[in-house]
Design an enzyme around this catalytic site. Structure first.
Site, PDB file in Angstrom:
ATOM      1  N   LYS A 160       0.838  -1.207   0.000  1.00 12.35           N
ATOM      2  CA  LYS A 160       0.000   0.000   0.000  1.00 12.35           C
ATOM      3  C   LYS A 160       0.872   1.254   0.000  1.00 12.35           C
ATOM      4  O   LYS A 160       0.611   2.217  -0.728  1.00 12.35           O
ATOM      5  CB  LYS A 160      -0.945  -0.003   1.215  1.00 12.35           C
ATOM      6  N   GLN A 170      -4.975  -1.715   9.713  1.00 13.39           N
ATOM      7  CA  GLN A 170      -4.781  -3.027   9.082  1.00 13.39           C
ATOM      8  C   GLN A 170      -5.357  -4.125   9.972  1.00 13.39           C
ATOM      9  O   GLN A 170      -5.098  -4.168  11.174  1.00 13.39           O
ATOM     10  CB  GLN A 170      -3.283  -3.245   8.807  1.00 13.39           C
ATOM     11  N   ASP A 178     -11.198   2.468   3.674  1.00 10.81           N
ATOM     12  CA  ASP A 178     -11.435   1.027   3.551  1.00 10.81           C
ATOM     13  C   ASP A 178     -12.923   0.731   3.348  1.00 10.81           C
ATOM     14  O   ASP A 178     -13.291  -0.386   2.967  1.00 10.81           O
ATOM     15  CB  ASP A 178     -11.007   0.305   4.847  1.00 10.81           C
TER      16      ASP A 178
HETATM   17  N1  GUN Z   1      -6.671  -7.033   5.990  1.00 11.27           N
HETATM   18  C1  GUN Z   1      -6.918  -7.762   4.868  1.00 11.27           C
HETATM   19  N2  GUN Z   1      -7.485  -6.991   3.914  1.00 11.27           N
HETATM   20  C2  GUN Z   1      -7.626  -5.762   4.451  1.00 11.27           C
HETATM   21  C3  GUN Z   1      -8.139  -4.528   3.953  1.00 11.27           C
HETATM   22  O1  GUN Z   1      -8.624  -4.410   2.821  1.00 11.27           O
HETATM   23  N3  GUN Z   1      -8.084  -3.476   4.823  1.00 11.27           N
HETATM   24  C4  GUN Z   1      -7.590  -3.587   6.079  1.00 11.27           C
HETATM   25  N4  GUN Z   1      -7.610  -2.494   6.857  1.00 11.27           N
HETATM   26  N5  GUN Z   1      -7.107  -4.709   6.568  1.00 11.27           N
HETATM   27  C5  GUN Z   1      -7.118  -5.788   5.753  1.00 11.27           C
END
Ligand code: GUN
Length: 293
Positions: free
Chosen positions: A53, A97, A120
């Site tokens: 990211k 996350q 998100d």
């Molecule tokens: N863990 C796995 N996929 C995601 C996601 O799309 N966002 C977040 N914040 N955590 C994750």
């Protein structure tokens, strides 16, 4: 002959579009979009996702920062930090996350994030707004799937879409998006899950089949109608003697036997995966510019 839906190629195109918009906005005096990620503990998979990211943010000209906490952090300490970020005008997007350590409630954490920074799209306000068709942040994977269909001009209107898997972050939201009254909705959607009876009979009727079960190579050739569009959301790492790393990725679909029956299919890797980070970038840019479609 089947067509591959090349998510990697589409993701590259969209990243270029985002980078151009950022450059244009900066030349008009706007600041760089800023994404903050909170990372708790040192789970290997989470470290990898977050580093991807951050790299993607850099590539399109965003600022990004990681705020790290040990896995001993309390829920309250996290909530205090999130509230601080909510008020910080320099920060456009905040993601925490997941998964979090067991003693922390993911629900409480997500509900603390200011919905206008919830890139998100996990906050109940964004989920609710999306559900009734109001402008909202849509979570990364469902948004990425719809964008792939849009870019490949695969029509959904009047089609029978079957989604396997009812998770809050993929199956359920994508089923809602595809049934909405808009250009990339208007589908007749069936949402299947672990208690569904006669699964194969249902999946065999799908014009568009979305596999988001979380089980390696679950979807086999006998479950798919000829000329269907198959979207594979799964990612499973398996040992391989054929690759340098010793690993390779498989999806929720048994690709080699299903692909010849399809009109379109997403590969794993290189299908839905690359689109998820792009959705996060799109949402962060929307937050920075207050632009919703
Ligand atoms: N863990 C796995 N996929 C995601 C996601 O799309 N966002 C977040 N914040 N955590 C994750």
């Amino acid at each position: 002959m089947y067509n591959i839906i090349d998510g990697k190629r589409i993701a590259t195109i969209i990243k270029r579009e985002i980078a151009e918009e950022v450059e244009k906005n900066i030349s008009c005096g706007m600041k760089k979009p800023h994404l903050v990620t909170i990372l708790v503990g040192n789970d290997g998979a989470s470290e990898t996702y977050v580093s991807h990211k951050i790299k993607a943010c850099k590539a399109v000209g965003f600022s990004s920062s990681i705020i790290r906490f040990s896995d001993k952090v309390t829920e309250n300490e996290l909530i205090i930090k999130i509230k601080e970020i909510n008020k910080d005008k320099d920060i456009d997007g905040l993601i925490v996350q997941l998964p979090l350590a067991k003693h922390i409630s993911e629900e409480n954490i997500i509900e603390t994030i200011e919905p206008s920074k919830d890139v998100d799209g996990f906050h109940p306000i964004n989920m609710g707004r999306m559900t009734i068709g109001l402008p909202a942040y849509v979570s990364a994977t469902p948004q990425g799937i719809v964008e792939l269909l849009r870019r490949y001009k695969i029509k959904t209107s009047g089609k029978h879409c079957v989604v396997i898997g009812r998770s809050n972050i993929v199956g359920r939201p994508v089923s809602i998006l595809l049934s909405q009254k808009n250009d990339y909705g208007n589908a007749t959607v069936t949402l299947c899950h672990s208690r569904t009876k006669n699964l194969k009979e249902i999946t065999k009727k799908a014009d568009i089949l979305i596999a988001a079960i979380g089980q390696k190579e679950f979807v086999t050739e006998d479950m798919v109608k000829k000329d269907a569009v198959v979207i594979d959301v799964g990612i499973h790492r398996v040992k391989s003697k054929k690759t340098k790393s010793g690993w390779k990725l498989k999806g929720d679909v048994k690709f080699d036997e299903v692909a010849p029956k399809c009109k379109y299919i997403t590969p794993v890797p290189g299908g839905v995966g690359p689109m998820t980070i792009v959705s996060l970038l799109t949402n962060t840019l929307k937050s920075a510019t207050n632009k919703f479609d």
